[in-house]
Design a protein around this motif. Sequence first.
Motif, PDB file in Angstrom:
ATOM      1  N   VAL A 146     -11.777  16.751 -35.666  1.00 13.33           N
ATOM      2  CA  VAL A 146     -12.674  16.273 -34.605  1.00 13.33           C
ATOM      3  C   VAL A 146     -12.245  14.884 -34.147  1.00 13.33           C
ATOM      4  O   VAL A 146     -12.217  14.587 -32.944  1.00 13.33           O
ATOM      5  CB  VAL A 146     -14.134  16.258 -35.108  1.00 13.33           C
ATOM      6  N   ILE A 147     -11.875  14.031 -35.102  1.00 13.54           N
ATOM      7  CA  ILE A 147     -11.396  12.687 -34.757  1.00 13.54           C
ATOM      8  C   ILE A 147     -10.102  12.784 -33.965  1.00 13.54           C
ATOM      9  O   ILE A 147      -9.912  12.087 -32.955  1.00 13.54           O
ATOM     10  CB  ILE A 147     -11.197  11.852 -36.032  1.00 13.54           C
ATOM     11  N   GLN A 148      -9.191  13.658 -34.407  1.00 13.12           N
ATOM     12  CA  GLN A 148      -7.926  13.842 -33.691  1.00 13.12           C
ATOM     13  C   GLN A 148      -8.184  14.319 -32.262  1.00 13.12           C
ATOM     14  O   GLN A 148      -7.491  13.909 -31.325  1.00 13.12           O
ATOM     15  CB  GLN A 148      -7.058  14.850 -34.437  1.00 13.12           C
ATOM     16  N   SER A 149      -9.176  15.174 -32.089  1.00 10.09           N
ATOM     17  CA  SER A 149      -9.472  15.703 -30.756  1.00 10.09           C
ATOM     18  C   SER A 149      -9.942  14.600 -29.818  1.00 10.09           C
ATOM     19  O   SER A 149      -9.594  14.588 -28.638  1.00 10.09           O
ATOM     20  CB  SER A 149     -10.534  16.806 -30.855  1.00 10.09           C
ATOM     21  N   ARG A 150     -10.738  13.671 -30.334  1.00 11.54           N
ATOM     22  CA  ARG A 150     -11.181  12.552 -29.482  1.00 11.54           C
ATOM     23  C   ARG A 150      -9.977  11.734 -29.024  1.00 11.54           C
ATOM     24  O   ARG A 150      -9.904  11.301 -27.874  1.00 11.54           O
ATOM     25  CB  ARG A 150     -12.150  11.658 -30.254  1.00 11.54           C
ATOM     26  N   LEU A 151      -9.037  11.514 -29.942  1.00 16.11           N
ATOM     27  CA  LEU A 151      -7.871  10.698 -29.622  1.00 16.11           C
ATOM     28  C   LEU A 151      -6.919  11.404 -28.670  1.00 16.11           C
ATOM     29  O   LEU A 151      -6.377  10.792 -27.743  1.00 16.11           O
ATOM     30  CB  LEU A 151      -7.119  10.347 -30.907  1.00 16.11           C
ATOM     31  N   GLN A 152      -6.693  12.686 -28.891  1.00 14.57           N
ATOM     32  CA  GLN A 152      -5.690  13.405 -28.115  1.00 14.57           C
ATOM     33  C   GLN A 152      -6.299  14.134 -26.920  1.00 14.57           C
ATOM     34  O   GLN A 152      -5.920  13.892 -25.768  1.00 14.57           O
ATOM     35  CB  GLN A 152      -4.954  14.404 -29.016  1.00 14.57           C
ATOM     36  N   ASN A 153      -7.239  15.022 -27.169  1.00 16.70           N
ATOM     37  CA  ASN A 153      -7.764  15.871 -26.092  1.00 16.70           C
ATOM     38  C   ASN A 153      -8.633  15.100 -25.104  1.00 16.70           C
ATOM     39  O   ASN A 153      -8.478  15.232 -23.889  1.00 16.70           O
ATOM     40  CB  ASN A 153      -8.553  17.040 -26.692  1.00 16.70           C
ATOM     41  N   ASP A 154      -9.552  14.288 -25.627  1.00 13.53           N
ATOM     42  CA  ASP A 154     -10.469  13.586 -24.729  1.00 13.53           C
ATOM     43  C   ASP A 154      -9.743  12.508 -23.921  1.00 13.53           C
ATOM     44  O   ASP A 154      -9.910  12.414 -22.702  1.00 13.53           O
ATOM     45  CB  ASP A 154     -11.620  12.956 -25.521  1.00 13.53           C
ATOM     46  N   VAL A 155      -8.941  11.694 -24.605  1.00 17.77           N
ATOM     47  CA  VAL A 155      -8.190  10.657 -23.877  1.00 17.77           C
ATOM     48  C   VAL A 155      -7.174  11.312 -22.948  1.00 17.77           C
ATOM     49  O   VAL A 155      -6.986  10.878 -21.807  1.00 17.77           O
ATOM     50  CB  VAL A 155      -7.496   9.694 -24.859  1.00 17.77           C
ATOM     51  N   GLY A 156      -6.522  12.378 -23.409  1.00 21.14           N
ATOM     52  CA  GLY A 156      -5.588  13.097 -22.541  1.00 21.14           C
ATOM     53  C   GLY A 156      -6.277  13.705 -21.347  1.00 21.14           C
ATOM     54  O   GLY A 156      -5.714  13.780 -20.243  1.00 21.14           O
ATOM     55  N   GLY A 157      -7.538  14.134 -21.535  1.00 17.68           N
ATOM     56  CA  GLY A 157      -8.280  14.750 -20.439  1.00 17.68           C
ATOM     57  C   GLY A 157      -8.625  13.792 -19.313  1.00 17.68           C
ATOM     58  O   GLY A 157      -8.813  14.209 -18.163  1.00 17.68           O
ATOM     59  N   VAL A 158      -8.714  12.497 -19.622  1.00 14.76           N
ATOM     60  CA  VAL A 158      -9.034  11.512 -18.578  1.00 14.76           C
ATOM     61  C   VAL A 158      -7.785  10.821 -18.046  1.00 14.76           C
ATOM     62  O   VAL A 158      -7.884   9.971 -17.160  1.00 14.76           O
ATOM     63  CB  VAL A 158     -10.040  10.453 -19.092  1.00 14.76           C
ATOM     64  N   ALA A 159      -6.612  11.177 -18.579  1.00 13.66           N
ATOM     65  CA  ALA A 159      -5.379  10.485 -18.188  1.00 13.66           C
ATOM     66  C   ALA A 159      -5.111  10.608 -16.694  1.00 13.66           C
ATOM     67  O   ALA A 159      -4.772   9.637 -16.019  1.00 13.66           O
ATOM     68  CB  ALA A 159      -4.193  11.022 -18.990  1.00 13.66           C
ATOM     69  N   SER A 160      -5.248  11.839 -16.154  1.00 13.39           N
ATOM     70  CA  SER A 160      -4.960  12.034 -14.728  1.00 13.39           C
ATOM     71  C   SER A 160      -5.960  11.284 -13.858  1.00 13.39           C
ATOM     72  O   SER A 160      -5.602  10.776 -12.789  1.00 13.39           O
ATOM     73  CB  SER A 160      -4.980  13.525 -14.388  1.00 13.39           C
ATOM     74  N   VAL A 161      -7.198  11.194 -14.327  1.00 15.67           N
ATOM     75  CA  VAL A 161      -8.209  10.447 -13.566  1.00 15.67           C
ATOM     76  C   VAL A 161      -7.853   8.969 -13.540  1.00 15.67           C
ATOM     77  O   VAL A 161      -7.913   8.312 -12.496  1.00 15.67           O
ATOM     78  CB  VAL A 161      -9.609  10.658 -14.186  1.00 15.67           C
ATOM     79  N   LEU A 162      -7.448   8.426 -14.704  1.00  9.00           N
ATOM     80  CA  LEU A 162      -7.075   7.011 -14.761  1.00  9.00           C
ATOM     81  C   LEU A 162      -5.835   6.725 -13.936  1.00  9.00           C
ATOM     82  O   LEU A 162      -5.673   5.636 -13.386  1.00  9.00           O
ATOM     83  CB  LEU A 162      -6.824   6.609 -16.220  1.00  9.00           C
ATOM     84  N   THR A 163      -4.945   7.715 -13.842  1.00 14.92           N
ATOM     85  CA  THR A 163      -3.682   7.506 -13.133  1.00 14.92           C
ATOM     86  C   THR A 163      -3.825   7.651 -11.630  1.00 14.92           C
ATOM     87  O   THR A 163      -3.252   6.877 -10.862  1.00 14.92           O
ATOM     88  CB  THR A 163      -2.619   8.502 -13.645  1.00 14.92           C
ATOM     89  N   ASN A 164      -4.594   8.628 -11.183  1.00 14.30           N
ATOM     90  CA  ASN A 164      -4.590   8.986  -9.759  1.00 14.30           C
ATOM     91  C   ASN A 164      -5.845   8.611  -8.986  1.00 14.30           C
ATOM     92  O   ASN A 164      -5.824   8.562  -7.768  1.00 14.30           O
ATOM     93  CB  ASN A 164      -4.378  10.501  -9.618  1.00 14.30           C
ATOM     94  N   THR A 165      -6.954   8.378  -9.686  1.00 12.58           N
ATOM     95  CA  THR A 165      -8.229   8.230  -8.990  1.00 12.58           C
ATOM     96  C   THR A 165      -8.243   7.039  -8.040  1.00 12.58           C
ATOM     97  O   THR A 165      -8.684   7.148  -6.891  1.00 12.58           O
ATOM     98  CB  THR A 165      -9.375   8.110 -10.002  1.00 12.58           C
ATOM     99  N   PHE A 166      -7.783   5.883  -8.522  1.00  9.68           N
ATOM    100  CA  PHE A 166      -7.846   4.663  -7.704  1.00  9.68           C
ATOM    101  C   PHE A 166      -7.134   4.852  -6.370  1.00  9.68           C
ATOM    102  O   PHE A 166      -7.702   4.607  -5.298  1.00  9.68           O
ATOM    103  CB  PHE A 166      -7.249   3.490  -8.483  1.00  9.68           C
ATOM    104  N   THR A 167      -5.878   5.298  -6.441  1.00  6.69           N
ATOM    105  CA  THR A 167      -5.114   5.441  -5.204  1.00  6.69           C
ATOM    106  C   THR A 167      -5.634   6.588  -4.360  1.00  6.69           C
ATOM    107  O   THR A 167      -5.593   6.529  -3.133  1.00  6.69           O
ATOM    108  CB  THR A 167      -3.636   5.684  -5.514  1.00  6.69           C
ATOM    109  N   SER A 168      -6.114   7.643  -5.023  1.00  7.78           N
ATOM    110  CA  SER A 168      -6.633   8.780  -4.266  1.00  7.78           C
ATOM    111  C   SER A 168      -7.870   8.382  -3.475  1.00  7.78           C
ATOM    112  O   SER A 168      -7.993   8.692  -2.285  1.00  7.78           O
ATOM    113  CB  SER A 168      -6.952   9.940  -5.216  1.00  7.78           C
ATOM    114  N   ILE A 169      -8.784   7.678  -4.132  1.00  7.02           N
ATOM    115  CA  ILE A 169     -10.004   7.246  -3.441  1.00  7.02           C
ATOM    116  C   ILE A 169      -9.653   6.262  -2.333  1.00  7.02           C
ATOM    117  O   ILE A 169     -10.133   6.388  -1.191  1.00  7.02           O
ATOM    118  CB  ILE A 169     -10.991   6.609  -4.437  1.00  7.02           C
ATOM    119  N   LEU A 170      -8.817   5.277  -2.668  1.00  2.00           N
ATOM    120  CA  LEU A 170      -8.488   4.255  -1.672  1.00  2.00           C
ATOM    121  C   LEU A 170      -7.680   4.837  -0.521  1.00  2.00           C
ATOM    122  O   LEU A 170      -8.013   4.656   0.658  1.00  2.00           O
ATOM    123  CB  LEU A 170      -7.713   3.119  -2.345  1.00  2.00           C
ATOM    124  N   GLY A 171      -6.599   5.561  -0.871  1.00  2.00           N
ATOM    125  CA  GLY A 171      -5.731   6.103   0.174  1.00  2.00           C
ATOM    126  C   GLY A 171      -6.436   7.111   1.047  1.00  2.00           C
ATOM    127  O   GLY A 171      -6.401   7.016   2.293  1.00  2.00           O
TER     128      GLY A 171
END
Length: 619
Positions: A146-171
């Motif tokens: 469960v701890i591993q899942s928080r580190l890998q799956n949950d953080v990995g699940g928000v990676a694309s949002v952290l990477t693309n959201t700012f420019t997508s919203i702004l652009g």
Amino acid sequence: MRGGFGGGLTRGADERTQRERNAEAPHIPHLGRRIVALFSPYRGRLSITAVLVILSAALGVIPALLVEQVFDLALFPASGGPNIPLLIELVALMIGLFVASAGLNVLQTWLTSSVGNRVTGDLRVRLFRHLQSMELAFFTRTKTGVIQSRLQNDVGGVASVLTNTFTSILGNGVTVIASLVAMVIIDWRLTLVAVVMLPVLVVIQRRVGQVRARIAAQTQESLSTLTAMTQESLSVSGIMLTSSFNRSEYETGRYADETSRQVSLQIRQAMSGQGFFAVVGVIMSAVPAIIYLLAGIFITGGVDITAGAIVAFTAVQGRLLFPLMALMRVALDLQTSMALFARIFEYLDLEPAIVDAPDAIEVADAPGPVGRIEFRDVSFRYPGAGEDAATLHDVSFVAEPGQHIAFVGSSGAGKTTILYLAPRMYEASSGAVLFAGADVRDLRRPSLLDSIGIVSQETYLFHASIRDNLLYAKPDATTDELEQACRGAHIHHVIESFPDGYDTVVGERGYRLSGGEKQRIAIARVLLKNPPVLLLDEATSALDTVSERTVQQALDTAARGRTTLTIAHRISTIVGADVIHVVESGRIVESGTHADLLAAGGAYARLVAHQQENALSSI
């Protein structure tokens, strides 16, 4: 059948139902503000990115406005035939704008990818560091998977949002605004028709996002379960257990059931909102046809609208379609990812139960001699346990520097708890644990841990070489220091006999070595650390007689000149201890030397007699 395997299935179904109830994302105050704060170290890069995005979006709209000039002034001017020189200039300008926009997009993509991935990495390291600070009790009640899942799956699940959201919203936001302004400039009446459905679509999008967020929370909970199953079942210990009980098919069935649930949730998440986007696409695609119809009605009614204006308007409106749909998708992704962010911040908000006091001091600055340990009326109960469920009751004793103190008693008497209170693996519920004359709560924990070496019954070795496992205690140790520590642990000659010597890879949890070899490497690791205090938690109980004798020699070498607290499984290993404490039901009921306690004829004498009887019966 109902009380056996069938009962297990019922329990499994009940647990799964409970997980689904608990899968709702936790409520985290100011979650949006905290997500934005993740980007604060990269404000400079984000500012540059914002400028590039705005320029790129603005340049992307200008060619659509030039279409009106191409039609009305270059292709079909009022003065006659096409104006080729002007047409060439306008086309060249449009192509130049496309090239400039594309170049800006490449640079902007590199910047956003750089920032987004760095923020993701920062978040993962921050979560890992915080988990490292949690007390031992947290890990005993939480599955590793469960701890591993928080580190890998949950953080990995928000990676694309952290990477693309700012420019997508702004652009896309700039593109939408610029397109709307351009549409109003061309014809405000047609603009009203083009945007009349947008408020309705926004309301529907919010409802769809709420559904997707719930599904995302359930999906991550299922991933946590799958990760935990993998970690437990596919470890060396797990494989040995399932093989010895012939439960491979059962474990595969459990995994298949949870995988089926995961697949179903993934499909639901993928399909949620697809109908909504299909409706949006149909509406936005149908707008140009409606514009042509309305333009015809306006012209028939005497409204002055040129062909160039109509073509330019539909071109700009076409530029509005994809950014608008992208914004709606980002909004849905944000609502979905909020559930994952909430799970991540839920762990980040966990308060460690054991922390340093603001005025904590180093062990070297403590008032007493390093190596002196004292328990003063120490009681302990695990968090959540009632007053009558204490593990220890008013335990008091003193270990002077260099003394060997042993603890004996039946399983569950509280011996290991006593040992783990000294390095603050657990916190005493009442009373005081003193180290070097200072309450351990007044000492800096890293300094305290540096002063203590622990050898437990369950030795943990990394899947690495023997050298790397030893260097974990002292990364800058020389080869001579390694070999000296291993000679002290009576393992050097064994290591030298391996084909790869100190570079021999020990395998998962050291399973390529025998139990005695693993224990002696663990002892060598402690010798390399060279702490003034040694804690031995039944370090020989799982070994055969020959291995025990060899390991005991290594332990005797390790204990020489150090304060040593030993939990003994076999009485024979601690007959030479300076003081032996007999622990029953969380209390020290007898104390003394081996000879004194035998002469007293109490609990210790009964333990010795019981072990002697067992030894005779096994012959």
